[in-house]
Design a protein around this motif. Structure first.
Motif, short mmCIF file in Angstrom:
data_model
loop_
_atom_site.label_atom_id
_atom_site.label_comp_id
_atom_site.label_asym_id
_atom_site.label_seq_id
_atom_site.Cartn_x
_atom_site.Cartn_y
_atom_site.Cartn_z
N LYS A 245 -9.69 -8.73 -5.58
CA LYS A 245 -9.93 -7.39 -6.14
C LYS A 245 -9.21 -6.34 -5.31
O LYS A 245 -8.57 -5.43 -5.85
CB LYS A 245 -11.44 -7.12 -6.17
N LEU A 246 -9.30 -6.43 -4.00
CA LEU A 246 -8.61 -5.49 -3.12
C LEU A 246 -7.10 -5.58 -3.31
O LEU A 246 -6.40 -4.56 -3.25
CB LEU A 246 -8.98 -5.78 -1.66
N GLY A 247 -6.61 -6.79 -3.55
CA GLY A 247 -5.18 -6.96 -3.80
C GLY A 247 -4.74 -6.24 -5.07
O GLY A 247 -3.69 -5.59 -5.10
N PHE A 248 -5.55 -6.32 -6.14
CA PHE A 248 -5.23 -5.63 -7.39
C PHE A 248 -5.23 -4.11 -7.19
O PHE A 248 -4.36 -3.40 -7.71
CB PHE A 248 -6.24 -6.01 -8.47
N ILE A 249 -6.22 -3.61 -6.44
CA ILE A 249 -6.30 -2.16 -6.20
C ILE A 249 -5.07 -1.70 -5.41
O ILE A 249 -4.49 -0.64 -5.70
CB ILE A 249 -7.59 -1.80 -5.45
N SER A 250 -4.67 -2.47 -4.40
CA SER A 250 -3.51 -2.09 -3.60
C SER A 250 -2.23 -2.05 -4.45
O SER A 250 -1.35 -1.22 -4.20
CB SER A 250 -3.33 -3.05 -2.43
N GLN A 251 -2.13 -2.93 -5.45
CA GLN A 251 -0.98 -2.89 -6.36
C GLN A 251 -0.95 -1.57 -7.13
O GLN A 251 0.12 -0.96 -7.31
CB GLN A 251 -1.04 -4.06 -7.33
N GLU A 252 -2.12 -1.12 -7.59
CA GLU A 252 -2.20 0.16 -8.32
C GLU A 252 -1.85 1.32 -7.39
O GLU A 252 -1.18 2.28 -7.80
CB GLU A 252 -3.60 0.35 -8.90
N MET A 253 -2.30 1.25 -6.14
CA MET A 253 -1.95 2.28 -5.16
C MET A 253 -0.43 2.34 -5.00
O MET A 253 0.16 3.43 -4.93
CB MET A 253 -2.63 1.98 -3.83
#
Length: 291
Positions: A245-253
């Protein structure tokens, strides 16, 4: 609570007869890559252990080694079938006499014949199976503690880096106050120099200018980036392990930071964006090791 995928656990259980030691080593991986080394007596427990690993360890490149240590060493000793050995030796001796060859290594040959030497491979009883599972649970428990400790270090680092991206976003908002007026003035000067001030249709010019500046507006990117950073910080404090989940959020960032840089058209903002990207790359590197 986030956990590291790197970890180590050791569990030991035994009785008057035998002692089992389970050692678990874990490294980062996208999936569960399990290398399980079991004594032959416990081959029927392999599926159970793999299922438990999938449930308790979840992800990582995991090596599990089970060592058996007998209190009474004679229990683990190999046994020799004496009658079979004698039978093999007599047959080999007879053939050697018939062929007229030397008899020097006949005993060694007979000893290596099939089923002469048998090793202890008795099936483990329920008590020994319970010892093995107890050692496994203890090792998993230690592995989990190790992962939590490493995860806390990762959490602090990830939290500080995402907070730094938010701070840099504040710098962008400070730098961009004169951005639109500078763009407007630069375009006006360009028009005056190329077509002449008296030849410019000011109404048309203002319409085109509004349309152009609207394309350069970064308000949405700033709002979304701030939202993603806050969500990232919130996910860091969640009770479950959520590295994906943190990986997906970092992609959006990353998407918002890239758009911010491409639309900025301002050297000061682009310099801040470069620093944001540096922090985000470090975040992504750390996330590779988060469970």
């Amino acid at each position: 609570m986030i956990k590291s995928m790197t970890g180590y656990g050791l569990g030991t259980k035994g009785n008057q007869k035998v002692k089992y030691t389970v050692e678990i080593k874990s490294l980062n991986s996208k999936f569960l890559e399990l290398n399980l080394r079991l004594p032959k007596a416990f081959s029927d427990k392999e599926l159970t252990l793999r299922s438990e690993c999938s449930r308790l360890i979840e992800r990582g490149k995991v090596n599990i080694t089970v060592n058996v240590e007998y209190v009474d060493q004679s229990a683990a000793a190999a046994t020799i079938n004496a009658e079979l050995l004698k039978n093999y030796y007599r047959q080999l001796e007879a053939i050697a006499v018939e062929l007229g060859t030397a008899k020097g290594n006949l005993f060694e040959l007979a000893l290596n014949m099939p089923e002469v030497v048998s090793h202890y491979e008795e099936e483990a009883d329920e008590e020994e199976a319970a010892l093995l599972m107890g050692a496994f649970q203890e090792a998993v428990g230690q592995l989990d503690l190790f992962r939590k400790d490493e995860g806390e270090v990762l959490r602090q680092d990830l939290s500080s880096r995402s907070a730094e991206i938010l701070r840099l976003l504040g710098e962008v908002e400070t730098v961009e106050t004169d951005r639109i007026p500078l763009i407007r003035e630069r375009i006006r000067q360009y028009m005056d120099e190329t077509v002449g001030k008296e030849n410019v249709d000011m109404n048309r010019f203002e319409q085109e200018l509004v349309f152009y500046i609207d394309k350069l507006d970064i308000t949405e990117e700033k709002v979304r980036l701030r939202s993603h950073c806050n969500y990232f910080l919130q996910a860091l404090e969640a009770a479950d392990a959520n590295g994906k989940k943190l990986g997906f959020i970092s992609q959006e960032m990353g998407r918002e930071i890239n758009t911010l840089g491409s639309k900025a058209n301002h050297a000061g903002i682009q310099q801040v964006v470069v620093r944001m990207k540096e922090e985000l790359e470090k975040v992504k590197e750390q996330l590779l090791n988060v469970l």
